[in-house]
Design a protein around this motif. Structure first.
Motif, PDB file in Angstrom:
ATOM      1  N   THR A  36      47.271 -36.532 -25.271  1.00 49.68           N
ATOM      2  CA  THR A  36      48.166 -36.805 -26.400  1.00 49.68           C
ATOM      3  C   THR A  36      47.402 -37.498 -27.522  1.00 49.68           C
ATOM      4  OG1 THR A  36      50.043 -37.000 -24.891  1.00 49.68           O
ATOM      5  CG2 THR A  36      50.307 -37.948 -27.098  1.00 49.68           C
ATOM      6  N   ALA A  37      46.597 -38.484 -27.170  1.00 48.28           N
ATOM      7  CA  ALA A  37      45.799 -39.190 -28.169  1.00 48.28           C
ATOM      8  C   ALA A  37      44.829 -38.233 -28.856  1.00 48.28           C
ATOM      9  CB  ALA A  37      45.047 -40.350 -27.526  1.00 48.28           C
ATOM     10  N   GLN A  38      44.236 -37.315 -28.097  1.00 52.31           N
ATOM     11  CA  GLN A  38      43.303 -36.341 -28.662  1.00 52.31           C
ATOM     12  C   GLN A  38      44.026 -35.424 -29.650  1.00 52.31           C
ATOM     13  OE1 GLN A  38      39.854 -36.396 -28.066  1.00 52.31           O
ATOM     14  NE2 GLN A  38      40.024 -35.177 -29.901  1.00 52.31           N
ATOM     15  N   LYS A  39      45.250 -35.020 -29.325  1.00 51.81           N
ATOM     16  CA  LYS A  39      46.027 -34.175 -30.234  1.00 51.81           C
ATOM     17  C   LYS A  39      46.322 -34.908 -31.540  1.00 51.81           C
ATOM     18  CE  LYS A  39      48.314 -31.266 -26.813  1.00 51.81           C
ATOM     19  NZ  LYS A  39      49.596 -30.886 -26.210  1.00 51.81           N
ATOM     20  N   VAL A  40      46.613 -36.186 -31.448  1.00 52.35           N
ATOM     21  CA  VAL A  40      46.873 -36.982 -32.656  1.00 52.35           C
ATOM     22  C   VAL A  40      45.602 -37.080 -33.498  1.00 52.35           C
ATOM     23  CG1 VAL A  40      47.444 -39.293 -33.509  1.00 52.35           C
ATOM     24  CG2 VAL A  40      48.786 -38.271 -31.665  1.00 52.35           C
ATOM     25  N   MET A  41      44.477 -37.323 -32.856  1.00 44.03           N
ATOM     26  CA  MET A  41      43.212 -37.393 -33.586  1.00 44.03           C
ATOM     27  C   MET A  41      42.910 -36.058 -34.267  1.00 44.03           C
ATOM     28  SD  MET A  41      42.041 -40.462 -33.283  1.00 44.03           S
ATOM     29  CE  MET A  41      40.272 -40.590 -33.312  1.00 44.03           C
ATOM     30  N   LEU A  43      45.039 -35.847 -37.344  1.00 46.41           N
ATOM     31  CA  LEU A  43      44.511 -36.722 -38.406  1.00 46.41           C
ATOM     32  C   LEU A  43      43.285 -36.090 -39.071  1.00 46.41           C
ATOM     33  CD1 LEU A  43      44.862 -40.146 -36.586  1.00 46.41           C
ATOM     34  CD2 LEU A  43      46.127 -39.431 -38.632  1.00 46.41           C
ATOM     35  N   ARG A  44      42.442 -35.437 -38.276  1.00 44.25           N
ATOM     36  CA  ARG A  44      41.279 -34.729 -38.829  1.00 44.25           C
ATOM     37  C   ARG A  44      41.738 -33.559 -39.697  1.00 44.25           C
ATOM     38  NH1 ARG A  44      38.631 -36.160 -34.305  1.00 44.25           N
ATOM     39  NH2 ARG A  44      39.456 -34.478 -33.041  1.00 44.25           N
ATOM     40  N   LYS A  45      42.679 -32.785 -39.200  1.00 45.91           N
ATOM     41  CA  LYS A  45      43.182 -31.625 -39.936  1.00 45.91           C
ATOM     42  C   LYS A  45      43.768 -32.046 -41.278  1.00 45.91           C
ATOM     43  CE  LYS A  45      46.378 -27.795 -39.642  1.00 45.91           C
ATOM     44  NZ  LYS A  45      47.812 -27.711 -39.575  1.00 45.91           N
ATOM     45  N   ASP A  46      44.465 -33.167 -41.292  1.00 47.59           N
ATOM     46  CA  ASP A  46      45.076 -33.680 -42.527  1.00 47.59           C
ATOM     47  C   ASP A  46      44.108 -34.521 -43.354  1.00 47.59           C
ATOM     48  OD1 ASP A  46      47.413 -32.420 -41.769  1.00 47.59           O
ATOM     49  OD2 ASP A  46      48.302 -34.223 -40.901  1.00 47.59           O
ATOM     50  N   ARG A  47      42.864 -34.587 -42.898  1.00 52.05           N
ATOM     51  CA  ARG A  47      41.762 -35.279 -43.570  1.00 52.05           C
ATOM     52  C   ARG A  47      41.929 -36.796 -43.697  1.00 52.05           C
ATOM     53  NH1 ARG A  47      41.724 -31.167 -48.251  1.00 52.05           N
ATOM     54  NH2 ARG A  47      41.166 -29.302 -47.154  1.00 52.05           N
ATOM     55  N   ALA A  87      40.187 -41.605 -50.259  1.00 55.17           N
ATOM     56  CA  ALA A  87      41.275 -40.848 -50.896  1.00 55.17           C
ATOM     57  C   ALA A  87      40.721 -39.571 -51.514  1.00 55.17           C
ATOM     58  CB  ALA A  87      41.962 -41.708 -51.944  1.00 55.17           C
ATOM     59  N   GLU A  88      39.522 -39.642 -52.067  1.00 57.01           N
ATOM     60  CA  GLU A  88      38.887 -38.465 -52.675  1.00 57.01           C
ATOM     61  C   GLU A  88      38.620 -37.382 -51.631  1.00 57.01           C
ATOM     62  OE1 GLU A  88      34.573 -37.663 -54.375  1.00 57.01           O
ATOM     63  OE2 GLU A  88      35.757 -38.903 -55.751  1.00 57.01           O
ATOM     64  N   GLU A  89      38.126 -37.788 -50.473  1.00 55.64           N
ATOM     65  CA  GLU A  89      37.866 -36.823 -49.398  1.00 55.64           C
ATOM     66  C   GLU A  89      39.161 -36.155 -48.940  1.00 55.64           C
ATOM     67  OE1 GLU A  89      34.215 -38.244 -46.687  1.00 55.64           O
ATOM     68  OE2 GLU A  89      35.771 -39.763 -46.951  1.00 55.64           O
ATOM     69  N   ARG A  90      40.261 -36.901 -48.936  1.00 53.19           N
ATOM     70  CA  ARG A  90      41.539 -36.334 -48.505  1.00 53.19           C
ATOM     71  C   ARG A  90      42.083 -35.334 -49.502  1.00 53.19           C
ATOM     72  NH1 ARG A  90      42.033 -41.579 -46.598  1.00 53.19           N
ATOM     73  NH2 ARG A  90      43.253 -42.365 -48.338  1.00 53.19           N
ATOM     74  N   THR A  91      41.765 -35.490 -50.784  1.00 56.49           N
ATOM     75  CA  THR A  91      42.331 -34.600 -51.798  1.00 56.49           C
ATOM     76  C   THR A  91      41.417 -33.446 -52.161  1.00 56.49           C
ATOM     77  OG1 THR A  91      41.502 -36.016 -53.571  1.00 56.49           O
ATOM     78  CG2 THR A  91      43.753 -36.404 -52.813  1.00 56.49           C
ATOM     79  N   THR A  92      40.135 -33.511 -51.788  1.00 57.74           N
ATOM     80  CA  THR A  92      39.203 -32.425 -52.069  1.00 57.74           C
ATOM     81  C   THR A  92      39.504 -31.253 -51.155  1.00 57.74           C
ATOM     82  OG1 THR A  92      37.500 -34.013 -52.690  1.00 57.74           O
ATOM     83  CG2 THR A  92      36.765 -31.797 -52.165  1.00 57.74           C
ATOM     84  N   GLU A  93      39.553 -30.063 -51.743  1.00 51.32           N
ATOM     85  CA  GLU A  93      39.816 -28.859 -50.943  1.00 51.32           C
ATOM     86  C   GLU A  93      38.691 -28.642 -49.937  1.00 51.32           C
ATOM     87  OE1 GLU A  93      42.475 -26.805 -50.931  1.00 51.32           O
ATOM     88  OE2 GLU A  93      43.407 -28.216 -52.311  1.00 51.32           O
TER      89      GLU A  93
END
Length: 75
Positions: free
Chosen positions: A36-41, A44-48, A63-69
């Motif tokens: 379950t913890a691995q799925k959450v991680m 979080l990676r997928k959503d950057r 924040a920049e890394e999260r918004t960069t395509e």
């Protein structure tokens, strides 16, 4: 658990570039299964929200890394 980690990032408890707790640490803190913890991680990676460096751990993104395509480079 995902929402709690995101809240911690947004509140500055986990800062950009900071290593976050490991999957093992999160399973102990939240009392959940490793899978379950691995799925959450992974979510979080997928959503950057985080990036993982092999052998080093997972780190909060800026924040920049999260918004960069994906695949796009900053110049």
């Amino acid at each position: 658990m995902r929402d709690i980690i995101v809240q911690r990032i947004e509140a500055g408890q986990y800062k950009a570039g900071q290593r976050i707790p490991s999957v093992i640490d999160l399973t102990q803190e939240f009392g959940i299964a490793t899978q379950t913890a691995q799925k959450v991680m992974n979510a979080l990676r997928k959503d950057r929200w985080i990036r993982t460096e092999r052998g080093m751990g997972s780190f909060v993104t800026t924040a920049e890394e999260r918004t960069t395509e994906a695949g796009e480079t900053s110049e």
